[in-house]
Write a protein that holds these residues in place. Structure first.
Motif, PDB file in Angstrom:
ATOM      1  N   HIS A  11       0.826  -1.222   0.000  1.00  0.00           N
ATOM      2  CA  HIS A  11       0.000   0.000   0.000  1.00  0.00           C
ATOM      3  C   HIS A  11       0.861   1.274   0.000  1.00  0.00           C
ATOM      4  N   PRO A  12       1.563   1.551  -1.071  1.00  0.00           N
ATOM      5  CA  PRO A  12       2.497   2.687  -1.098  1.00  0.00           C
ATOM      6  C   PRO A  12       1.811   4.053  -1.054  1.00  0.00           C
ATOM      7  N   GLY A  13       1.659   4.604   0.143  1.00  0.00           N
ATOM      8  CA  GLY A  13       1.154   5.955   0.296  1.00  0.00           C
ATOM      9  C   GLY A  13       2.278   6.949   0.125  1.00  0.00           C
ATOM     10  N   SER A  14       2.059   8.189   0.576  1.00  0.00           N
ATOM     11  CA  SER A  14       3.075   9.226   0.383  1.00  0.00           C
ATOM     12  C   SER A  14       4.371   8.887   1.109  1.00  0.00           C
ATOM     13  N   MET A  15       4.271   8.332   2.324  1.00  0.00           N
ATOM     14  CA  MET A  15       5.475   7.925   3.048  1.00  0.00           C
ATOM     15  C   MET A  15       6.026   6.623   2.483  1.00  0.00           C
ATOM     16  N   THR A  25      17.769   1.879  -3.898  1.00  0.00           N
ATOM     17  CA  THR A  25      19.206   2.117  -4.053  1.00  0.00           C
ATOM     18  C   THR A  25      20.012   0.845  -3.827  1.00  0.00           C
ATOM     19  N   ASN A  26      19.566   0.034  -2.866  1.00  0.00           N
ATOM     20  CA  ASN A  26      20.311  -1.172  -2.492  1.00  0.00           C
ATOM     21  C   ASN A  26      19.524  -2.459  -2.743  1.00  0.00           C
ATOM     22  N   ALA A  27      18.445  -2.372  -3.510  1.00  0.00           N
ATOM     23  CA  ALA A  27      17.629  -3.545  -3.827  1.00  0.00           C
ATOM     24  C   ALA A  27      17.720  -3.865  -5.309  1.00  0.00           C
ATOM     25  N   SER A  28      17.469  -5.113  -5.652  1.00  0.00           N
ATOM     26  CA  SER A  28      17.448  -5.484  -7.069  1.00  0.00           C
ATOM     27  C   SER A  28      16.206  -4.918  -7.736  1.00  0.00           C
ATOM     28  N   SER A  29      15.099  -4.842  -6.984  1.00  0.00           N
ATOM     29  CA  SER A  29      13.868  -4.209  -7.463  1.00  0.00           C
ATOM     30  C   SER A  29      12.953  -3.978  -6.270  1.00  0.00           C
ATOM     31  N   VAL A  30      12.027  -3.037  -6.424  1.00  0.00           N
ATOM     32  CA  VAL A  30      11.026  -2.758  -5.389  1.00  0.00           C
ATOM     33  C   VAL A  30       9.651  -2.940  -6.012  1.00  0.00           C
ATOM     34  N   LEU A  31       8.893  -3.887  -5.484  1.00  0.00           N
ATOM     35  CA  LEU A  31       7.607  -4.273  -6.057  1.00  0.00           C
ATOM     36  C   LEU A  31       6.441  -3.665  -5.271  1.00  0.00           C
ATOM     37  N   TRP A  32       5.363  -3.445  -5.967  1.00  0.00           N
ATOM     38  CA  TRP A  32       4.110  -3.084  -5.301  1.00  0.00           C
ATOM     39  C   TRP A  32       2.966  -3.749  -6.048  1.00  0.00           C
ATOM     40  N   CYS A  33       1.851  -3.960  -5.358  1.00  0.00           N
ATOM     41  CA  CYS A  33       0.721  -4.698  -5.916  1.00  0.00           C
ATOM     42  C   CYS A  33      -0.368  -3.742  -6.365  1.00  0.00           C
ATOM     43  N   THR A  34      -0.793  -3.853  -7.616  1.00  0.00           N
ATOM     44  CA  THR A  34      -1.780  -2.932  -8.189  1.00  0.00           C
ATOM     45  C   THR A  34      -3.221  -3.274  -7.827  1.00  0.00           C
ATOM     46  N   THR A  41      -2.696   6.202  -6.101  1.00  0.00           N
ATOM     47  CA  THR A  41      -1.619   5.295  -5.701  1.00  0.00           C
ATOM     48  C   THR A  41      -0.823   4.834  -6.914  1.00  0.00           C
ATOM     49  N   ILE A  42      -1.534   4.531  -7.979  1.00  0.00           N
ATOM     50  CA  ILE A  42      -0.859   4.096  -9.208  1.00  0.00           C
ATOM     51  C   ILE A  42       0.076   5.192  -9.713  1.00  0.00           C
ATOM     52  N   ALA A  43      -0.418   6.421  -9.730  1.00  0.00           N
ATOM     53  CA  ALA A  43       0.409   7.540 -10.193  1.00  0.00           C
ATOM     54  C   ALA A  43       1.617   7.738  -9.295  1.00  0.00           C
ATOM     55  N   ARG A  44       1.425   7.578  -7.983  1.00  0.00           N
ATOM     56  CA  ARG A  44       2.518   7.771  -7.023  1.00  0.00           C
ATOM     57  C   ARG A  44       3.584   6.695  -7.224  1.00  0.00           C
ATOM     58  N   ALA A  45       3.155   5.450  -7.368  1.00  0.00           N
ATOM     59  CA  ALA A  45       4.107   4.353  -7.562  1.00  0.00           C
ATOM     60  C   ALA A  45       4.905   4.538  -8.846  1.00  0.00           C
ATOM     61  N   GLU A  46       4.237   4.999  -9.890  1.00  0.00           N
ATOM     62  CA  GLU A  46       4.938   5.249 -11.152  1.00  0.00           C
ATOM     63  C   GLU A  46       5.923   6.399 -10.997  1.00  0.00           C
TER      64      GLU A  46
END
Length: 280
Positions: A11-15, A25-34, A41-46
């Motif tokens: 649930h990627p909010g503003s924080m 920076t130190n991860a191979s990738s950062v995932l989030w669920c649509t 939220t979609i716009a923020r994640a993008e």
């Protein structure tokens, strides 16, 4: 950290989105669920360059570390969904919830996952801001999370091995910092009703360290009230469990509830916020 982990943000909010972007920076990738997420939220994640996946099971199957940063009320339901999937990685419970709830989440997930207690103090890491993510829990897992944010705008602090320490520090700080903002609104609101608000601000302006000298923050407080109110209730529960009086925090939550319809309204003015505050 032996390799660059895959990280999942719930649930990627503003924080959450900004913190997750630092983790990249130190991860191979950062995932989030649509699934079930709003257009905002979609716009923020993008905006933050997060990698979309379709379902929560896919996110959990691929993630070595999961960051949970969501509104307090949703924390346990979200953890329950993760537990039902049998997640086996590191679960960072970084929501503004009381230590007892954090302990329940650790117990819920503990048979398969390693739970780290987290608490973010400060604003989202954008525009040069550098919040601190305080951590407590199993040493190896805490060390992995610290490494994840090394060299980023998210600083880290370690508070020992006990689950609940980070949550307690977060709520202890928030009990003053956020309630003070509520008191500013009440003070300025009362003066406004009597037509002496400018005089009040003149008096407050003599002390540069007074929140009363920052009336512009009232509108921001109103826009965040939907999140801050439940956090005040969490703090009140924690105070009560500690044998301390919770009434002031419950009153702050009740005050914030008057602004619930101003959710994330960045166009709100000081006058708008004070008008809403004066209406039951």
């Amino acid at each position: 950290m032996p390799h660059q982990p895959t990280v999942g943000i719930l649930h990627p909010g503003s924080m959450g989105a900004a913190v997750a972007a630092c983790a990249a920076t130190n991860a191979s990738s950062v995932l989030w669920c649509t699934a079930g997420r709003s257009p905002a939220t979609i716009a923020r994640a993008e905006q933050f360059g997060l990698t979309a996946v379709a379902t929560l099971p896919e996110l959990l199957d691929r993630s070595d570390i999961v960051l949970s940063l969501c509104p307090p009320a949703a924390a346990e339901d979200l953890a329950r969904d993760v537990a039902e999937h049998g997640y086996t990685g590191v679960y960072v419970e970084a929501n503004a919830i009381n230590p007892q709830r954090t302990a329940r989440i650790a117990e819920l997930l503990g048979s398969t996952a390693t739970v780290v207690d987290g608490g973010v103090i400060g604003s989202p890491p954008v525009g040069g801001k550098s919040p601190t993510l305080y951590l407590s829990g199993p040493t190896v897992a805490v060390t992995e999370v610290v490494a994840l944010f090394a060299g980023t705008d998210v600083r880290t602090g370690i508070l020992g091995a006990e689950i609940g320490n980070a949550s307690a520090l977060k709520l202890s700080y928030a009990s003053f910092q956020k309630t003070s903002r509520v008191l500013v609104a009440l003070s300025v609101g009362l003066a406004h009703e009597y037509g002496v608000d400018q005089e009040l601000l003149h008096v407050a302006g003599r002390r540069s360290d007074s929140y009363l000298a920052e009336p512009e923050y009232i509108a921001k407080t109103a826009a965040r009230a939907w999140r801050w109110g439940p956090e005040m209730e969490e703090i009140a529960d924690t105070l009560e469990d500690a044998g301390l009086p919770p009434e002031m925090l419950r009153a702050a939550a009740s005050t914030l509830a008057r602004w619930n319809d101003a959710k994330d309204d960045t166009s709100l003015t000081l006058t708008d916020a004070l008008t809403r505050l004066a209406q039951p």
